[in-house]
Design a protein around this motif. Sequence first.
Motif, PDB file in Angstrom:
ATOM      1  N   MET A   1       0.823  -1.209   0.000  1.00 16.44           N
ATOM      2  CA  MET A   1       0.000   0.000   0.000  1.00 16.44           C
ATOM      3  C   MET A   1       0.859   1.261   0.000  1.00 16.44           C
ATOM      4  SD  MET A   1      -3.227  -0.640  -0.211  1.00 16.44           S
ATOM      5  CE  MET A   1      -4.063   0.819   0.410  1.00 16.44           C
TER       6      MET A   1
ATOM      7  N   ASN B   1      11.132   3.195   5.375  1.00 16.08           N
ATOM      8  CA  ASN B   1      10.556   1.963   5.899  1.00 16.08           C
ATOM      9  C   ASN B   1      11.474   1.422   6.987  1.00 16.08           C
ATOM     10  OD1 ASN B   1       8.375  -0.157   5.308  1.00 16.08           O
ATOM     11  ND2 ASN B   1      10.240  -1.395   5.429  1.00 16.08           N
ATOM     12  N   ARG B   2      10.896   0.821   8.017  1.00 22.56           N
ATOM     13  CA  ARG B   2      11.679   0.291   9.138  1.00 22.56           C
ATOM     14  C   ARG B   2      12.812  -0.601   8.627  1.00 22.56           C
ATOM     15  NH1 ARG B   2       8.572  -3.560  13.290  1.00 22.56           N
ATOM     16  NH2 ARG B   2       8.351  -4.715  11.327  1.00 22.56           N
ATOM     17  N   THR B   3      12.476  -1.512   7.739  1.00 25.68           N
ATOM     18  CA  THR B   3      13.480  -2.393   7.142  1.00 25.68           C
ATOM     19  C   THR B   3      13.915  -1.767   5.816  1.00 25.68           C
ATOM     20  OG1 THR B   3      12.221  -4.212   8.085  1.00 25.68           O
ATOM     21  CG2 THR B   3      13.915  -4.788   6.477  1.00 25.68           C
TER      22      THR B   3
ATOM     23  N   ARG C   1      13.096  -2.738   1.849  1.00 24.94           N
ATOM     24  CA  ARG C   1      11.889  -2.326   1.103  1.00 24.94           C
ATOM     25  C   ARG C   1      12.103  -0.980   0.411  1.00 24.94           C
ATOM     26  NH1 ARG C   1       7.158  -5.436   2.301  1.00 24.94           N
ATOM     27  NH2 ARG C   1       7.000  -6.083   4.471  1.00 24.94           N
TER      28      ARG C   1
ATOM     29  N   VAL D   1       1.571   1.717   7.651  1.00 21.23           N
ATOM     30  CA  VAL D   1       2.058   0.473   8.259  1.00 21.23           C
ATOM     31  C   VAL D   1       0.881  -0.299   8.839  1.00 21.23           C
ATOM     32  CG1 VAL D   1       4.258   1.592   8.808  1.00 21.23           C
ATOM     33  CG2 VAL D   1       2.517   1.378  10.585  1.00 21.23           C
TER      34      VAL D   1
ATOM     35  N   GLY E   1      -3.619   3.919   7.250  1.00 17.57           N
ATOM     36  CA  GLY E   1      -3.909   2.503   7.488  1.00 17.57           C
ATOM     37  C   GLY E   1      -5.369   2.296   7.870  1.00 17.57           C
TER      38      GLY E   1
HETATM   39  P1  NBP Z   1       0.973  -4.318   6.107  1.00 15.64           P
HETATM   40  O1  NBP Z   1      -0.290  -4.065   6.815  1.00 15.64           O
HETATM   41  O2  NBP Z   1       1.303  -5.696   5.692  1.00 15.64           O
HETATM   42  O3  NBP Z   1       2.150  -3.751   7.027  1.00 15.64           O
HETATM   43  C1  NBP Z   1       3.516  -3.902   6.641  1.00 15.64           C
HETATM   44  C2  NBP Z   1       4.255  -2.602   6.886  1.00 15.64           C
HETATM   45  O4  NBP Z   1       4.167  -2.207   8.262  1.00 15.64           O
HETATM   46  C3  NBP Z   1       5.727  -2.745   6.583  1.00 15.64           C
HETATM   47  O5  NBP Z   1       6.160  -1.538   6.003  1.00 15.64           O
HETATM   48  C4  NBP Z   1       6.330  -2.948   7.970  1.00 15.64           C
HETATM   49  O6  NBP Z   1       7.684  -2.595   8.044  1.00 15.64           O
HETATM   50  C5  NBP Z   1       5.498  -1.982   8.748  1.00 15.64           C
HETATM   51  N1  NBP Z   1       5.577  -2.134  10.206  1.00 15.64           N
HETATM   52  C6  NBP Z   1       5.070  -3.085  11.021  1.00 15.64           C
HETATM   53 BR1  NBP Z   1       4.239  -4.588  10.439  1.00 15.64          BR
HETATM   54  N2  NBP Z   1       5.322  -2.873  12.314  1.00 15.64           N
HETATM   55  C7  NBP Z   1       6.018  -1.729  12.349  1.00 15.64           C
HETATM   56  C8  NBP Z   1       6.609  -0.991  13.388  1.00 15.64           C
HETATM   57  N3  NBP Z   1       6.460  -1.351  14.676  1.00 15.64           N
HETATM   58  N4  NBP Z   1       7.302   0.122  13.068  1.00 15.64           N
HETATM   59  C9  NBP Z   1       7.447   0.500  11.797  1.00 15.64           C
HETATM   60  N5  NBP Z   1       6.900  -0.155  10.751  1.00 15.64           N
HETATM   61  C10 NBP Z   1       6.195  -1.264  11.019  1.00 15.64           C
HETATM   62  O7  NBP Z   1       1.087  -3.348   4.822  1.00 15.64           O
HETATM   63  P2  NBP Z   1       0.008  -3.014   3.695  1.00 15.64           P
HETATM   64  O8  NBP Z   1      -0.768  -4.212   3.273  1.00 15.64           O
HETATM   65  O9  NBP Z   1       0.733  -2.230   2.672  1.00 15.64           O
HETATM   66  O10 NBP Z   1      -1.023  -2.063   4.442  1.00 15.64           O
HETATM   67  C11 NBP Z   1      -0.627  -0.849   5.051  1.00 15.64           C
HETATM   68  C12 NBP Z   1      -1.813  -0.248   5.778  1.00 15.64           C
HETATM   69  O11 NBP Z   1      -2.822   0.057   4.826  1.00 15.64           O
HETATM   70  C13 NBP Z   1      -2.478  -1.194   6.787  1.00 15.64           C
HETATM   71  O12 NBP Z   1      -2.932  -0.441   7.891  1.00 15.64           O
HETATM   72  C14 NBP Z   1      -3.652  -1.741   6.034  1.00 15.64           C
HETATM   73  O13 NBP Z   1      -4.692  -2.160   6.887  1.00 15.64           O
HETATM   74  C15 NBP Z   1      -4.045  -0.551   5.199  1.00 15.64           C
HETATM   75  N6  NBP Z   1      -4.813  -0.819   4.016  1.00 15.64           N
HETATM   76  C16 NBP Z   1      -4.576  -1.896   3.260  1.00 15.64           C
HETATM   77  C17 NBP Z   1      -5.297  -2.140   2.115  1.00 15.64           C
HETATM   78  C18 NBP Z   1      -5.013  -3.319   1.271  1.00 15.64           C
HETATM   79  O14 NBP Z   1      -5.768  -3.564   0.334  1.00 15.64           O
HETATM   80  N7  NBP Z   1      -3.928  -4.050   1.530  1.00 15.64           N
HETATM   81  C19 NBP Z   1      -6.279  -1.255   1.736  1.00 15.64           C
HETATM   82  C20 NBP Z   1      -6.510  -0.139   2.497  1.00 15.64           C
HETATM   83  C21 NBP Z   1      -5.756   0.068   3.619  1.00 15.64           C
HETATM   84  P3  NBP Z   1       8.815  -3.717   7.781  1.00 15.64           P
HETATM   85  O15 NBP Z   1       8.979  -3.780   6.301  1.00 15.64           O
HETATM   86  O16 NBP Z   1      10.010  -3.168   8.462  1.00 15.64           O
HETATM   87  O17 NBP Z   1       8.339  -5.008   8.381  1.00 15.64           O
END
Ligand code: NBP
Length: 479
Positions: free
Chosen positions: A13, A33-35, A38, A74, A101
């Motif tokens: 996203m 991004n934390r990691t 990415r 995130v 999010g």
């Molecule tokens: P995810 O919901 O799978 O989250 C992954 C991301 O969160 C990575 O960038 C990860 O960093 C980061 N993260 C986490 Br997990 N814990 C963290 C922390 N403590 N500190 C910093 N970063 C952290 O990603 P997504 O599917 O792209 O969705 C992002 C948001 O958008 C979510 O809230 C989701 O509900 C929302 N959303 C999603 C959709 C959809 O269709 N997927 C639609 C609308 C909204 P890392 O790489 O370092 O692990």
Amino acid sequence: PQANIGVIGLAVMGSNLARNLASREGNTVAVYNRTYARTSDLIDQHGHLGLVPAETIDDFVGSLTRPRTAIIMVQAGAGTDAVIDQLAERFEPGDIIVDGGNANFTDTIRREKQLRAKDINFVGIGISGGEEGALNGPSLMPGGSDEAWQTLGPILTSIAAVADGEPCVTHVGHDGAGHFVKMVHNGIEYADMQLIAEAYDLMRRIGGSDTRELADIFTTWNQGDLESYLIEITAEVLKQTDAETGRPLVDVIADQAGSKGTGVWTVQNAVGLGTPVSGIGEAVFARAVSSRKAQRAAVQAITGPRPEPAPVPDSFHDDVRAALYASKVVAYAQGFDLIVAGAQQYGWDVDLSAIAKIWRGGCIIRARFLNRIVDAYQNTPTLQTLLADPYFAQAIAGGEAAWRRIVGTAVASGVPVPGFSSALAYYDTLTADRLPAALIQGQRDYFGAHTYQRIDKPGTFHTLWSGDRTEIIATPSTH
Ligand code: NBP
């Protein structure tokens, strides 16, 4: 500093949103991004967009022009809180933290209040449209302050989906309003999907259509007043053949529906606000029942296979279409009622026609029919319910006989239609001259002295049920 906006969280996203932002005139986008892997992946693939990568949160904050504006993408919950804390330590008064999010709106209200104490703007945005929407144009439901909207409005307008020449974004209301409206959007999505699934099931089990025919029917429906993204993808799913078995894919998918929880939030909040969203509730429950495989098997072990439904006339499919439309109007009416109730409870000034407008593109429930909802609330902003709008009232009246035939046939045939039948029950409740609620008031007064009002004079009354059964005045009329 060089970036006017930043994105934190570069999973699917966040990286798509960053690319969308960067491809619009006037934006320079910082990414973090934390990691770091990415971030470097994103730069490797899309560095030509002028993205400004940051290895540390300090570099990220340092790359933003004032007012600093960062969109967090995130994982909802603890991840979002962690990132907010990191930003809040570094941001200054007037800066803007945005959470894109899927937050619970009560978290958004809490976070907004905490950051306001530091004069930092916090904006929760509901984003719909999944990864494809994030990249090419989502429907955006921002909450937050008017001050934050001054800066964010033009940026969000530049990346939103466009429907009928208008961007699918509006400042929904203060603090958690955007995430609340996004929650209701998802609830309506649940109801709409359930209704479409029931239509499919009726035509399959009672109408005798095979999957190929059903795909064609939904394709045809998508050319009329049911035109919508969900009907369109229904046809696409039904058309798909499983490579392994050669059967329609839908026939080899396990019939247990999952959910991520926003439908549950919608129902929980609706119950708390005393707002009936029976269509959304039935949809959430239908998914839950479908997942109870062991319970279904236990009952089926006793009942055995269901009898074959009786043949139906050729007009059956047209009736299903009419029933689907009417039930859908009810589901949307209930969803909009919930927005009204939320706005009253939390003090948001929400423009319902503007909400209907921003749902016309980018999001999962985008549909031609939303134009009618826009008109309804534009004509009468204080409309009691969509069912009282002349256009919808007439549309439902036109389909009412078909709706009743379908629910009747489904019940007689043993095909479950919780969405269709609860929508009809809701309509019949609103249209009834007199409800059995009078009896319930009598029962409540009998066992709990809860009192009742009368139809013929003001005041509150109680009958001395365990005494001589005379009626006494509990509270005299105040006027
Ligand atoms: P995810 O919901 O799978 O989250 C992954 C991301 O969160 C990575 O960038 C990860 O960093 C980061 N993260 C986490 Br997990 N814990 C963290 C922390 N403590 N500190 C910093 N970063 C952290 O990603 P997504 O599917 O792209 O969705 C992002 C948001 O958008 C979510 O809230 C989701 O509900 C929302 N959303 C999603 C959709 C959809 O269709 N997927 C639609 C609308 C909204 P890392 O790489 O370092 O692990």
